[in-house]
Design an enzyme around this catalytic site. Structure first.
Site, PDB file in Angstrom:
ATOM      1  CG  LEU A  35      -1.808   1.091   1.672  1.00  0.00           C
ATOM      2  CD1 LEU A  35      -3.063   0.703   2.213  1.00  0.00           C
ATOM      3  CD2 LEU A  35      -1.152   2.256   2.444  1.00  0.00           C
ATOM      4  CG  ASN A  81      -0.253   6.430   3.275  1.00  0.00           C
ATOM      5  OD1 ASN A  81       0.122   5.368   3.483  1.00  0.00           O
ATOM      6  ND2 ASN A  81      -0.490   7.101   4.245  1.00  0.00           N
ATOM      7  CG  ASP A  82       0.394  10.671   3.570  1.00  0.00           C
ATOM      8  OD1 ASP A  82      -0.538  10.142   3.176  1.00  0.00           O
ATOM      9  OD2 ASP A  82       0.475  11.307   4.663  1.00  0.00           O
ATOM     10  CD  GLN A  86       4.189   7.531   5.772  1.00  0.00           C
ATOM     11  OE1 GLN A  86       3.421   6.956   6.518  1.00  0.00           O
ATOM     12  NE2 GLN A  86       5.286   7.718   5.824  1.00  0.00           N
ATOM     13  NE  ARG A 104      -1.001  11.994  11.572  1.00  0.00           N
ATOM     14  CZ  ARG A 104      -2.011  11.683  12.587  1.00  0.00           C
ATOM     15  NH1 ARG A 104      -1.410  11.310  13.871  1.00  0.00           N
ATOM     16  NH2 ARG A 104      -3.215  11.639  12.275  1.00  0.00           N
ATOM     17  CG  ASP A 105       1.906  14.058   8.846  1.00  0.00           C
ATOM     18  OD1 ASP A 105       2.233  13.159   8.959  1.00  0.00           O
ATOM     19  OD2 ASP A 105       0.746  14.472   8.734  1.00  0.00           O
ATOM     20  CD  GLU A 123      -4.066  12.940   8.892  1.00  0.00           C
ATOM     21  OE1 GLU A 123      -3.383  11.897   9.665  1.00  0.00           O
ATOM     22  OE2 GLU A 123      -4.650  12.776   7.765  1.00  0.00           O
TER      23      GLU A 123
END
Ligand code: FRU
Length: 468
Positions: free
Chosen positions: A38, A40-41, A57, A159-160, A218
């Site tokens: 998978l 993601n970002d 990610q 986060r991030d 986020e």
């Protein structure tokens, strides 16, 4: 699992999984997608010494949100990307439950990653550390450990980090959920990337006249663009409206002015970055030629992930195409990166009544459409786009329920640029004024069929595959 075992298992998963992924008819021909597992970002997007780096990610071990590593691609032309070794894998005490999203900067001439180490406890609570890692010279990244624990007054959801240099300091924006469940963006500064000072909250729920606006923000990204500052952010918890905020979570932006000394950001209204079904957690980079480029995740957390047909082939999700940003009439304008034109094959042009338009194959293609009245376009059986003169409506069948679902953009449509890539479409409206992005899963050789009384002009190019 410790880091090394995870990386070994990832290598095994890749070796056995790649042939299966390549058999998937929905696998993108020119978008970035994981070979297994998978995605993601987008993370750590940067151009350094002429080379673009895009991290992401990645759970290499399955199509669920566990084992979050940083995958890594490299490219010199934004089109052809080479897979690099896994950059970060969880396993240290400060990132045991995931090397979460973050950014990249060049410090002391070295590519340096700033990411969130996510730590979960058996009672369900969590904490987060902002951490550093640095290029060790062999395409591998050495973890340098945490540089910032949770700031006081916030929950475990901090986060991030997105870091940039301004004058003589490093600055960071961080996404946060405070103890009253309000989403915030924090601004911090540092002289050396190692010791950070919290300057304040620059945007969020209840700040700057924005009202209650979500419990968590986020993936913030703050940058200068055409004389203003743009803050990209992803608020979670916005209530659906008739034609807006229809995805599980939103990605949008605020335009304003940042006062570094007062740590204050005065800004206008929140605008969604994308009016389609799938778009989240975008990140930008300043290219060496001065362009501000953006990649987004062509997905949304918790949105029908278990029903995606690509799971049967062992992979899930992809990135958007790279986009170029500018400001136009006080709003963000997004266009496909100009490099993508190099994928175009021979053009076909047509003009006439929509009803008489020839069908064209959409597999991996670009289409430009100039309508002069209402029209409908069917993309195979899987998706339709309809403009009635006021409202542009994108419709598909929900992957789980089979029921039609819609996304909207309201306004006069003068031009559409549509980029198709087997299981995705990105629709750039009025030369970048808005975008609608979506995944869809058509049968083989999906055809575009137009209908309507009005006249229109069409241009169609097949796009040459450039990714494995
Ligand atoms: C956004 C996000 C980030 C987090 C990452 C974990 O999609 O939830 O906030 O860092 O994904 O994969």
């Amino acid at each position: 699992m410790d880091e090394l075992s995870l990386i070994k298992q990832a290598a095994r998963a890749l070796m056995s999984g790649i042939p299966r992924a390549l058999r998937d008819p929905h696998r993108p021909a020119w978008h970035l997608a994981p070979s297994v597992g998978l995605l993601n970002d987008p993370n750590g997007f940067i151009q350094h010494d002429g080379v673009y780096h895009l991290f992401y990610q990645w759970n290499p071990l399955g199509c669920d949100h566990r084992n979050k590593c940083w995958g890594h691609w490299q490219s010199t032309d934004l089109l052809h990307w080479q897979h690099q070794p896994v950059a970060l894998a969880p396993g240290a005490c400060y990132d045991s439950h995931g090397c979460y999203s973050g950014s990249a900067v060049v410090a002391d001439g070295k590519l340096t990653l700033v990411y969130t180490g996510n730590v979960k406890y058996p009672d369900g609570s969590r904490t987060a550390y902002q951490c550093l890692a640095q290029d060790s010279g062999q395409g591998e990244f050495a973890k340098l450990g945490p540089v910032l624990p949770l700031p006081a007054g916030y929950s475990g959801h901090v986060r991030d980090p997105k870091v940039w240099r301004h004058q003589d300091s490093w600055y960071m924006v961080l996404g946060a959920r405070d103890l009253q469940d309000r989403g915030k963006v924090l601004l911090l500064s540092s002289a050396d990337l190692r010791s950070w000072r919290l300057l304040g909250e620059i945007a969020g729920s209840g700040l700057n006249g924005i009202g209650e606006f979500g419990y968590m923000w986020e993936c913030p990204d703050l940058f200068a663009l055409d004389g203003a500052q743009v803050l990209i952010c992803c608020p979670q918890g916005l209530a659906k409206q008739a034609e807006r905020y229809l995805n599980v979570y939103q990605a949008g932006y605020l335009i304003g002015e940042l006062d570094y000394h007062r740590a204050a950001f005065s800004h206008g209204a929140f605008r969604e970055l994308d009016a389609g079904f799938e778009f989240y957690a975008p990140q930008t980079a300043l290219a060496e030629d001065g362009r501000r480029l953006l990649f987004g995740w062509l997905g949304v957390p918790e949105q029908d992930e278990d029903a995606h047909p690509t799971r049967q082939y062992g992979w899930l999700h992809c990135m958007t195409c790279p986009r170029e940003l500018s400001l136009r009439d006080g709003e963000l304008c997004q266009l496909p990166a100009r490099e993508l034109r190099r994928l175009r094959g021979a053009a076909t042009r047509w003009r006439g009544r929509a009803d008489d338009a020839p069908a064209c194959v959409l597999d991996s293609a670009e289409l430009q459409l100039t309508p002069q009245g209402a029209f409908s376009a069917a993309f195979g059986e899987a998706m339709t786009l309809h403009w009635d003169g006021e409202l542009l409506r994108l419709t598909r069948r929900n992957l789980r329920s089979g029921q039609p679902e819609h996304r909207y953009w309201r306004g006069e449509v003068t031009h559409l640029q549509l980029l198709f890539d087997r299981s995705s479409v990105e629709i750039f409206i009025n030369r970048g004024a808005a975008v609608m992005s979506a995944r869809y899963f058509p049968g083989p050789e999906p055809l575009l069929r137009m209908s309507g009384d009005g006249a229109l002009a069409l241009e169609h190019w097949p796009l040459t595959p450039c990714m494995l």
